[in-house]
Structure formats: C-alpha cells, structure tokens
Design an enzyme around this catalytic site. Structure first.
Site: not given
Ligand code: ADE
Length: 299
Positions: A39, A122, A140, A191, A198, A201, A207
C-alpha cells in the site's frame, strides 16, 4: 448522516470485482506487513512498477524485523524504480516502531497505524481493511472521484470529512478488503477522470451522475504529462534529488561518489544544495572533508 450505497449496489460492485477485477500479486497476500509495504508503494507509484518491486523488496526484507534492522542504504537500494525515496526511509522507521512498540506485529488499530512514520489516513485505512477486515473506507484520489460522482449531494470538491464518512458508510462489511480493491479498480479502469466508461460501470444503476455525463466528471481530472510538462519536471528539485539517489544506488565499492553539477539543467550550486537537503533528510551522507562526495546513508 452521509449518503451511502444501497446493499444491491454493493453486491453489484463485488460481483463485478469477482468477475473482472485486476488480479494483482500483492492482493493475494494475507501478511499485514507485506500488505503495508504494497500500500505504501502503490500510493504514489504505478501498479506495474509495484508488481516488480514488491516481491523483490519482500525477498530482501521478508519481515518487520528484517526491515527494521536494515541500513537506510540497503532499503534505498531495494526501493529502486519506485521514486519518492523518502517513503522507503519512512517505511524502515515504521518497521522500527512496529518492532519496538507493537512486538513486531503490524497494529490493526487505525490510530496506531496513523502514528507510524509516513502512514496517512488513506494507507492506515487501506491496511486496516485489507489486512484486518475492518469496515473502514480508504479514500485516495480514485475513491474520492468514484464516490464523489456516485453518491448524491457531494460537495463539488468532495472534500474532507464528507467523503470519509461516506466512504466509511459505503464499505461492504462482509468484504472490506475486496471492497477497497474494487473501488480502486472502478476508479482506475471505468470511472476515469476524463471520459468515464459509464456503460461498463457496476454502479451505473445507482450513480448520481451517470445520467449526466458532464456533471462531476471533471472532478480531479488530470491531463497526461505533455512533453513540456516533462521538461518542466526535469528542472525540479525532486527530479534532481531522484537522479542523485539513483547515482549513489549504482555506486560500486565503498559507495563514495563525487556528485557535482551540472546534472540536467542544474548547476553546481543547486546540486550542492540538493546534497545538503538529502543529507538533512537522512538519505545520504556527505564526506566531511570533501563536500561533493556522498554515499547512501549507512545509519
Ligand atoms: N493503489 C493503492 N492501493 C491499491 C490497491 N490495493 N490496488 C490497486 N491500486 C492501488
């Protein structure tokens, strides 16, 4: 109360993810440390690069303790290709805090995660949801855009606590990790900032803006870097710092390397300043007697 998505919409998102979400190696991990690393990497670096660097980094530092015991130089070398090198040092310091204050176990608690060096709201929530199944929404830019468009009543910039509360209320409590990945995939592939698809989606039936292609769709759009922008980037301090760290990563022997301008468009004085700044941030050491000689920080 913030708006939320109906249960059917959540089910549609997860069904879409099960059928067509991106299969990314780091998503298969159940190890909280490995998830934390992925992450931190994926937050500011494109996924294709993370897929290369993540297994390499974990092979070099398979555990919290291994990372905590490493030198900054070794961690920076393993971070090659990722950019934003300060993240690597923060991750090492985070590992030291986890070792010293959490018995080498990544904490599940959001407040404890947020206290780790380099871990913001985040990343703390993404790790809590993906590694520990906490029903919290990681926001994010992608998620901000998806929920800002999909939910009714978003303030135009979908700012601050509104979006966080809405994200928390929208999580599918049965599968918070997959929910996090699914929203990211919708943001990355459907998106999109401009010309969202769309029709493809899973949220289209619910939406708030799908029927009005112009509303909300400009939120946070970002143009691809043009050649002019790329040139402008090459003239930034961040670019220069990245080039200096790259040179030191490649250094042979004891690592001491002469770093003197010009580098790119930067002259001697700017390069010397950048070395001082890198040393102040703990990425490099500058030789006491020869101030243009540097190496990656060994401690
Ligand atoms: N960017 C940040 N975390 C992510 C995730 N788990 N999968 C794809 N892109 C990411």
């Amino acid at each position: 109360m913030p708006p939320t998505l109906p249960a059917q919409a959540r089910a549609a998102v997860l069904a879409w993810y099960d059928a067509g979400g991106r299969t990314l190696a780091f998503r298969a991990s159940r190890d909280p440390y490995a998830i934390l690393v992925s992450e931190v990497m994926a937050q500011q670096t494109q996924v294709s690069r993370v897929l290369e660097a993540w297994p390499r980094f974990l092979a070099r530092f398979p555990t919290v303790d291994a990372l905590a015991a490493a030198s900054p130089a070794d961690v920076l070398r393993a971070w090659q290709g990722m950019g934003y090198d300060r993240r690597a040092l923060n991750l090492r310091r985070a590992a030291q805090v986890i070792r010293d204050e959490h018995a080498s176990q990544v904490p599940a608690d959001i407040a404890a995660l947020e206290k780790l060096p380099g871990i913001g709201p985040y990343t703390a929530r993404a790790v809590a949801a993906i590694a520990f199944g906490a029903a919290v929404g990681a926001v994010d830019t992608n998620v901000r855009r998806v929920l800002g468009r999909a939910l009714p009543g978003a303030p135009s910039a979908a700012a601050g606590s509104w979006i966080q509360e809405a994200a928390d209320a929208s999580v599918d409590p049965a599968r918070p990790g997959d929910w996090t990945h699914a929203l990211m995939d919708i943001g990355a592939t459907v998106c999109r900032p401009r010309r969202p698809a769309c029709g493809a989606c899973p949220l289209k039936r619910w939406c708030a803006t799908a029927a009005e292609p112009d509303r909300g769709h400009e939120v946070r759009s970002r143009a691809a870097p043009s050649p002019v922008r790329r040139e402008a980037f090459a003239s930034t301090r961040r670019w220069l710092r990245g080039r200096i760290v790259d040179r030191l990563r490649d250094a042979e022997g004891d690592g001491w390397t002469r770093i003197a301008g010009p580098i790119g468009t930067h002259g001697r004085a700017t390069v010397a300043e950048a070395l001082v700044a890198l040393a102040a941030d703990g990425l490099v050491e500058v030789d006491e007697g020869r101030s243009s000689y540097a190496r990656l920080a060994t401690s």
